[in-house]
Enzyme design. Structure first.
Site, PDB file in Angstrom:
ATOM      1  N   ASN A  27      -8.591  23.542  -1.471  1.00 45.88           N
ATOM      2  CA  ASN A  27      -9.405  23.706  -0.274  1.00 45.88           C
ATOM      3  C   ASN A  27      -9.531  25.205  -0.037  1.00 45.88           C
ATOM      4  O   ASN A  27      -8.535  25.910   0.006  1.00 45.88           O
ATOM      5  CB  ASN A  27      -8.682  23.026   0.908  1.00 45.88           C
ATOM      6  CG  ASN A  27      -9.277  23.394   2.259  1.00 45.88           C
ATOM      7  OD1 ASN A  27      -8.573  23.858   3.148  1.00 45.88           O
ATOM      8  ND2 ASN A  27     -10.574  23.204   2.401  1.00 45.88           N
ATOM      9  N   TYR A  28     -10.778  25.695   0.033  1.00 41.13           N
ATOM     10  CA  TYR A  28     -10.984  27.100   0.402  1.00 41.13           C
ATOM     11  C   TYR A  28     -12.027  27.152   1.490  1.00 41.13           C
ATOM     12  O   TYR A  28     -13.043  26.456   1.409  1.00 41.13           O
ATOM     13  CB  TYR A  28     -11.362  27.948  -0.834  1.00 41.13           C
ATOM     14  CG  TYR A  28     -10.156  28.035  -1.748  1.00 41.13           C
ATOM     15  CD1 TYR A  28      -9.137  28.939  -1.475  1.00 41.13           C
ATOM     16  CD2 TYR A  28      -9.985  27.138  -2.807  1.00 41.13           C
ATOM     17  CE1 TYR A  28      -7.978  28.967  -2.242  1.00 41.13           C
ATOM     18  CE2 TYR A  28      -8.838  27.158  -3.577  1.00 41.13           C
ATOM     19  CZ  TYR A  28      -7.839  28.078  -3.288  1.00 41.13           C
ATOM     20  OH  TYR A  28      -6.679  28.088  -4.033  1.00 41.13           O
TER      21      TYR A  28
ATOM     22  N   ILE B  63     -16.445  11.316   9.188  1.00 43.33           N
ATOM     23  CA  ILE B  63     -15.151  10.687   8.966  1.00 43.33           C
ATOM     24  C   ILE B  63     -14.925  10.345   7.494  1.00 43.33           C
ATOM     25  O   ILE B  63     -13.819  10.494   6.967  1.00 43.33           O
ATOM     26  CB  ILE B  63     -14.987   9.439   9.877  1.00 43.33           C
ATOM     27  CG1 ILE B  63     -13.523   9.091  10.016  1.00 43.33           C
ATOM     28  CG2 ILE B  63     -15.801   8.257   9.415  1.00 43.33           C
ATOM     29  CD1 ILE B  63     -12.760  10.136  10.768  1.00 43.33           C
TER      30      ILE B  63
ATOM     31  N   HIS C 181      -4.938  18.858  -5.148  1.00 43.30           N
ATOM     32  CA  HIS C 181      -5.703  19.148  -3.933  1.00 43.30           C
ATOM     33  C   HIS C 181      -6.043  20.628  -3.922  1.00 43.30           C
ATOM     34  O   HIS C 181      -5.208  21.469  -4.263  1.00 43.30           O
ATOM     35  CB  HIS C 181      -4.867  18.814  -2.690  1.00 43.30           C
ATOM     36  CG  HIS C 181      -5.363  19.492  -1.438  1.00 43.30           C
ATOM     37  ND1 HIS C 181      -4.711  20.553  -0.851  1.00 43.30           N
ATOM     38  CD2 HIS C 181      -6.460  19.258  -0.681  1.00 43.30           C
ATOM     39  CE1 HIS C 181      -5.383  20.932   0.217  1.00 43.30           C
ATOM     40  NE2 HIS C 181      -6.448  20.175   0.348  1.00 43.30           N
TER      41      HIS C 181
END
Lengths: 347, 347
Positions: free
Chosen positions: B151-152, B308, B149
């Site tokens: 995420n930035y 979503i 995983h």
């Protein structure tokens, strides 16, 4: 917050009661004309333990292969529970039927989650409470056989220790609801009819009100759809006679077997394809989303440090998430989804 | 709350930028000595779109069979995103790499969840904001190949319309973490070494601090265990030079491929049994629990009515929950669990 409630410990056998001795001496706090021989706490515990026995017996009889594994646990200061799980049976892939009788002190945050939504009696600071309930989720293997959930619970706050006769808050909650992956009108009508019959014995307003409450409660807001096809649900119920509500909860619990087992008998051996199974697994994914994000019992349990394996036994054995899955319009899968988006009247 | 953010609509092609025109005219709000040619917003968007391209290219090259499906979406008032998902490839069962550039107005409740935890600048009332980020979860099929995983993200509150030059809140967040079902020390050491190298180029305190932050963040409180074996994580970072943090986030995003792909190359074809697969599925269940109950990005997205399917693409294709599963002490499964309960230093 896990320190707020004592850690459970395993027990080698079931006690006759999980109640503290002081509870046995309690007279009923009912204001009805009946003269019950023991407290509502005691009679509710007896009811849920009998319901656990009868549901487990019925499940094992239909399953044929699987047997429930039992875990009994208690807490040093009183209270405990019996978890029964049948895993990888012939008919059910996971069936959990738990009872618990819990004494605890709620952090104010949890009390906000558990108290009647419109209660004006918001107490700051920790609140001692008693909670007993039966909770069950039954996930069959066959994608044409529906999942069933039911849960009946009784809640009381304790009287302050310096005023043992002072009024307590009490309320009943619960419900029974059906979550199929495919719609068989015959099944859903039968299920809702049994719920309506149970309700109608007590109050004609119960079924329409609790049916709608169920549709509203099992709403997966971020999906705009419900978890399944509903049933009945009520919570924080304390504006009826207490004895009447105890009888009503008992009636509801006793109607689980006649509402559900005939449906399983009809569907358990229906042939199915990998596509049917994949759709069931996607709907199980929605089940997980609802339970972990919205379900009051689950989120309350996770917050208050309850027995984690008992709380999460509601999760299916397996679940699936496909990116942006959309059933073809008019298909059987689409019909189920449509009924989850737009709840119907079944009886 | 879904009305707070406009509904996304599908687009047939990628725009050059999702920024509003007014943002292009913004001079950098950096106080560094550099003279950037465009705003931090614009350069951050460019960085995450390039990172999306390079990660997707690397994944497709290794996978061989699977191809990313792209969905582009926008919002009428500005902003949008590109979702790319590879499903049921040869190596990955689900790989999602999303970028989004979002303008919105946060309800105060969501602002409390998103603002720096120690910020004293708590504004009541709705807060207009800008948020851009890349988010990716890569779930391989082989139980010996780990999930990754990363995420930035960059976040700015808007200046009030009557004072466009007024100071804004801004912060960076992100991280990269590894979630194997089985431990290969060689793999975990390689992964953490790459994270440490990225960090050390900027500040010697970053790796130890962000490694611990990662261990703390990915904690499944109700289980007493972490989701995986960590990596780095930081959030609400605004107490360093803004240009430096932009470079640091860029370095981290660029290190995803060298940190992860060599591990996949080594493990993707390892033979495995049904038991190995079942254990991987149980760990995927923990992944679901973390994401739905605790993950800040997911819970923020569910609350604010984001797209979503993009938010939940992080969920694995399939997951499993067995009642009261306990790996045998000393087994490979037990070693993984032990490392999730007691985080280790890997470099």
């Amino acid at each position: 917050s896990s320190s707020m409630i004592e850690k459970e410990r395993p027990e080698s056998q079931r006690p006759l009661t999980f109640l503290r001795e002081s509870d046995d001496e309690l007279s009923s706090i009912s204001d009805s004309n009946s003269t019950p021989s023991s407290s509502v706490r005691a009679r509710f515990e007896k009811m849920i333990r009998e319901a656990q026995d009868s549901v487990c017996l019925a499940i094992e009889a239909v399953d044929g292969g699987g047997k429930f594994k039992e875990d009994v646990w208690s807490r040093p200061g009183g209270g405990g529970g019996i978890s029964r799980v049948l895993q990888d049976g012939d008919i059910w892939e996971k069936a959990g039927v738990n009872v618990s009788v819990v004494y605890g002190v709620m952090p104010p945050e949890a009390y906000r989650a558990a108290k009647p939504a419109n209660s004006s009696d918001v107490k700051p600071g920790p609140v001692p409470f008693f909670a007993a309930g039966i909770s069950s989720v039954l996930h069959p293997k066959n994608p044409f056989a529906p999942t069933l959930h039911f849960n009946y619970r009784y809640f009381e706050t304790d009287a302050p220790s310096d005023a043992p006769g002072a009024p307590r808050q009490w309320w009943f909650g619960g419900g029974t609801d059906l979550t199929p992956a495919y719609i068989f009108e015959e099944d859903v009508k039968h299920f809702h009819s049994v719920q309506k019959s149970s309700c109608d014995k007590f109050d004609p307003s119960f079924y329409p009100r609790f049916k709608k409450w169920c549709d509203d409660y099992f709403y997966i807001k971020h999906r705009g759809e419900r978890r399944g096809l509903g049933g009945i649900f009520f919570d924080d119920l304390n504006d009826y006679d207490q004895e009447m509500l105890l009888s009503f909860a008992t009636e509801c619990a006793n109607s689980v077997v006649p509402a559900y087992i005939p449906i399983i008998e009809r569907r358990k051996d229906t042939p199915f394809t990998d596509q049917h199974k994949a759709w069931q697994q996607l709907r199980r994914g929605r089940y997980v989303e609802f339970n972990l994000v919205y379900d009051r019992g689950t989120t309350f349990g996770l917050k208050t440090g309850g027995r984690i394996e008992s709380i999460l036994v509601s999760l299916p054995l397996s679940a699936r998430w496909e990116y942006d899955h959309k059933p073809e319009e008019g298909s059987e899968e689409w019909k189920l989804l449509d009924a989850c988006i737009n709840p119907k009247e079944w009886v």
